[in-house]
Design a protein around this motif. Structure first.
Motif, PDB file in Angstrom:
ATOM      1  N   PHE A  86       0.731  -1.175   0.093  1.00  0.00           N
ATOM      2  CA  PHE A  86       0.024  -0.086  -0.075  1.00  0.00           C
ATOM      3  C   PHE A  86       0.868   1.303   0.010  1.00  0.00           C
ATOM      4  O   PHE A  86       0.368   2.480  -0.602  1.00  0.00           O
ATOM      5  CB  PHE A  86      -0.972   0.116   1.393  1.00  0.00           C
ATOM      6  N   SER A  88       2.509   4.454  -0.795  1.00  0.00           N
ATOM      7  CA  SER A  88       2.460   5.226  -1.936  1.00  0.00           C
ATOM      8  C   SER A  88       3.208   6.460  -2.050  1.00  0.00           C
ATOM      9  O   SER A  88       3.785   7.095  -1.111  1.00  0.00           O
ATOM     10  CB  SER A  88       0.973   5.876  -1.739  1.00  0.00           C
ATOM     11  N   LYS A  96       1.303   8.939  -9.399  1.00  0.00           N
ATOM     12  CA  LYS A  96       1.083   8.342  -8.197  1.00  0.00           C
ATOM     13  C   LYS A  96       1.386   6.878  -8.472  1.00  0.00           C
ATOM     14  O   LYS A  96       0.637   6.279  -9.316  1.00  0.00           O
ATOM     15  CB  LYS A  96      -0.351   8.501  -7.768  1.00  0.00           C
ATOM     16  N   THR A  98       2.455   2.796  -6.215  1.00  0.00           N
ATOM     17  CA  THR A  98       2.425   2.177  -5.090  1.00  0.00           C
ATOM     18  C   THR A  98       3.339   0.975  -5.230  1.00  0.00           C
ATOM     19  O   THR A  98       3.931   0.591  -6.288  1.00  0.00           O
ATOM     20  CB  THR A  98       1.201   1.497  -4.368  1.00  0.00           C
ATOM     21  N   VAL A 175       4.390   8.609   2.929  1.00  0.00           N
ATOM     22  CA  VAL A 175       5.206   7.338   3.015  1.00  0.00           C
ATOM     23  C   VAL A 175       6.105   7.197   4.236  1.00  0.00           C
ATOM     24  O   VAL A 175       6.153   6.125   4.672  1.00  0.00           O
ATOM     25  CB  VAL A 175       6.023   6.973   1.516  1.00  0.00           C
TER      26      VAL A 175
END
Length: 231
Positions: A86, A88, A96, A98, A175
């Motif tokens: 998850f 990112s 964007k 992940t 993050v």
């Protein structure tokens, strides 16, 4: 008599409405308690899915542990399955993405900033590691978390001659904060070894000499899944 009747009717209506609202509140509470947390809507399977996807990560963590010596001795192997898919950040193209988007690759994820002196010192070594070992199966994902625009980090990378690392970025520090919540980040730099399924294998806080023979042997062990270090 008529006024008394109307008054009683009003009271009954108020009491009835209150009862209905109480029932709705109870049902809502039950729903909230039973509903899965987070953004995942898969119900009971949502908690099981990450562990199932990461079933092999702990075995790999045990396999690489003997190689955590010398310059990479601080790498702590994961003791339980944990998905980091998850996480990112922005891709080198500014889009964007992940960790999960990079499935199929073993990753050495490193969080750094220009104001972090140890980060600056280890960046050339990370660039060298990517140059020597990067490819279809492995990538050093160095994520800059400077706030503001790209001018400082890009100027720094150009200044030290970084040529092999992709320019991953997160100027929101999201993050880092996500890793902090996971108990994996206490300062910078932060480094994570993540397997091809996006699962944590090992982590460390602090710098390391990532172009050393120790580091290369460690990454090599992760890629090959060897159980014992070579003599």
């Amino acid at each position: 008599m008529s006024e008394q009747k109307n008054g009683n009717t009003t009271i009954f209506m108020i009491v009835g409405a209150a009862v209905v609202l109480a029932i709705v509140a109870v049902l809502a509470a039950v729903y909230v308690n039973d509903a899965p947390s987070g953004n995942n809507s898969n119900g009971a399977n949502s908690a099981v899915a990450p562990a199932a996807a990461c079933s092999g990560s702990v075995e790999l963590a045990k396999a690489v542990e003997p190689f955590a010596t010398g310059h990479v001795a601080a790498m702590a192997s994961a003791s339980e399955p944990r998905s980091l898919a998850f996480l990112s950040f922005n891709s080198p193209q500014g889009e964007k993405m992940t960790v999960g988007d990079m499935s199929g690759k073993t990753l050495l994820v490193n969080l750094w900033a220009t104001w972090c002196a140890p980060c600056r010192e280890e960046m050339p070594a990370l660039d060298e590691l990517q140059k020597v070992m990067g490819g279809e199966d492995f990538e050093v994902v160095a994520i800059n978390i400077d706030q503001g625009d790209d001018s400082k980090p890009t100027a720094f990378l150009e200044e030290i001659g970084v040529a092999s690392l992709g320019y991953y970025r997160d100027n929101t520090m999201g993050v880092f904060n996500d890793l902090k919540k996971e108990g994996l980040a206490f300062g910078l730099p932060v480094t994570l070894l993540i397997d091809e399924a996006g699962c944590l294998v090992a982590n460390m806080n602090g710098p390391a000499h990532w172009s050393s023979d120790d580091a290369k042997a460690y990454v090599g062990a992760a890629l090959s899944g060897r159980q014992q270090p070579s003599s």
